[in-house]
Design a protein around this motif. Structure first.
Motif: not given
Length: 347
Positions: A243-247
């Protein structure tokens, strides 16, 4: 169960199929007085049966096929459970007889491989990814910088350790593997390309990887690595779908840095990322030195990471076309690609 002649024929057939003398002996297909010898050069088998009793076969070929179907329906069924199910089909046989019949068809009991669960979506995404990059050469993959996170624990990563000991030494200090209920864990994030290993960041204790931390690591660690290894040349960055990579803020920031992203990366696909092999190498090197506290563990992680050669990194990147081909061959299922030679030589 078999006559001497039949025993000899079965053993030779199994040997030709690639079974070792150890596998055949473990199956107990022949009495203990049977000698099995093999020559690696001639691949011949010499068998001397000193004593063997003849027992008529208890099952027909049709019943044998039924047994194999029952086993293939559920690979985890034990030989005792198979014997009970087989008995319902009218065959009274022991678990040992069941094992012998299954061995004739090459069905040998082995420890199940542990792999991430693949959903239909995972399999579809893996196929889409591999078809997209199926024509990429090792030179193409040389433009990619791979990244990932991994945990390191005190007292080793492996769940099994073999030791040589004398009688009465089972609990000798040098023969036991220490364990703790809640081992201290250190989380790291690293990257590498065919140019060698890049930055390695140790996350502060009790710090969750969120978009803020990820942007900080990218700015302070990963960008300098990209600049050092690729200079003004364009490179492609790989990261998974966390999730933090796709923010949105991360996606926007990467675009502002003119960094292309490989993918989209399929979920549950560590077998496609060669950095997994790199983690394996690093963990084995660190475990060998048996760190006893967090500070020593951190120091060894950084020291051994820096010691990984560019040759190892190059070979791992060169393996990418093979990984892609293997997943396509397996129709999206797990790739069994493992670089044992590279891992062993680097220890």
């Amino acid at each position: 169960m078999f006559t001497c002649k039949e025993t000899r024929a079965v053993i030779i057939a199994l040997h030709k199929k690639g079974f070792t003398g150890k596998d055949i002996a473990a199956s107990k297909i022949a009495p203990t007085s049977t000698f099995i010898g093999s020559s690696r050069t001639s691949r011949s088998v010499s068998i001397v049966v000193k004593k063997a009793s003849w027992h008529p076969r208890k099952s027909s070929k049709r019943q044998d096929r039924l047994l194999k179907l029952i086993q293939l329906r559920d690979r985890g069924t034990t030989s005792t459970e198979l014997a009970q199910e087989w008995q319902q089909a009218g065959v009274s046989a022991s678990a040992r007889t069941v094992r012998q019949i299954l061995l004739e068809d090459g069905l040998v009991s082995r420890r199940a491989a542990k792999k991430p669960l693949l959903s239909r979506k995972n399999i579809r995404d893996r196929l889409i990814f591999c078809k997209r990059y199926r024509d990429w050469t090792a030179e193409d993959w040389g433009k990619v910088i791979f990244s990932d996170e991994s945990p390191f624990r005190l007292f080793g990563e492996s769940g099994k350790k073999l030791v040589r000991r004398r009688q009465g030494e089972r609990y000798h200090q040098s023969c036991v593997m220490p364990t703790v209920k809640h081992p201290e864990t250190i989380h790291v994030r690293g990257c590498f390309s065919d140019k060698g290993v890049g930055s390695l960041t140790i996350l502060p204790k009790n710090t969750a990887m969120n978009k803020g931390w990820y942007q900080h690591i990218f700015r302070e660690q990963l960008l300098p690595t990209i600049q050092e290894q690729f200079g003004d040349k364009q490179c492609i960055f790989q990261h998974d779908g966390a999730p933090c990579h796709k923010a949105k803020v991360i996606t926007k920031w990467l675009g502002e840095q003119n960094i292309d992203i490989l993918g989209p990366w399929p979920g549950n696909s560590p077998d496609l990322n060669p950095i997994e092999n790199l983690w394996s190498i690093l963990k084995r090197r660190v475990d060998k030195q048996k760190p006893t506290n967090s500070d020593k563990l951190q120091a060894l992680i950084m020291q051994e990471w820096a010691a990984i050669s560019q040759d190892v990194a190059q070979k791992l990147i060169d393996s990418m076309p093979g990984r892609i081909a293997e997943v396509l061959k397996k129709k999206g299922q797990h790739c069994k690609y493992k670089l044992h030679v590279i891992v062993n030589k680097s220890l």
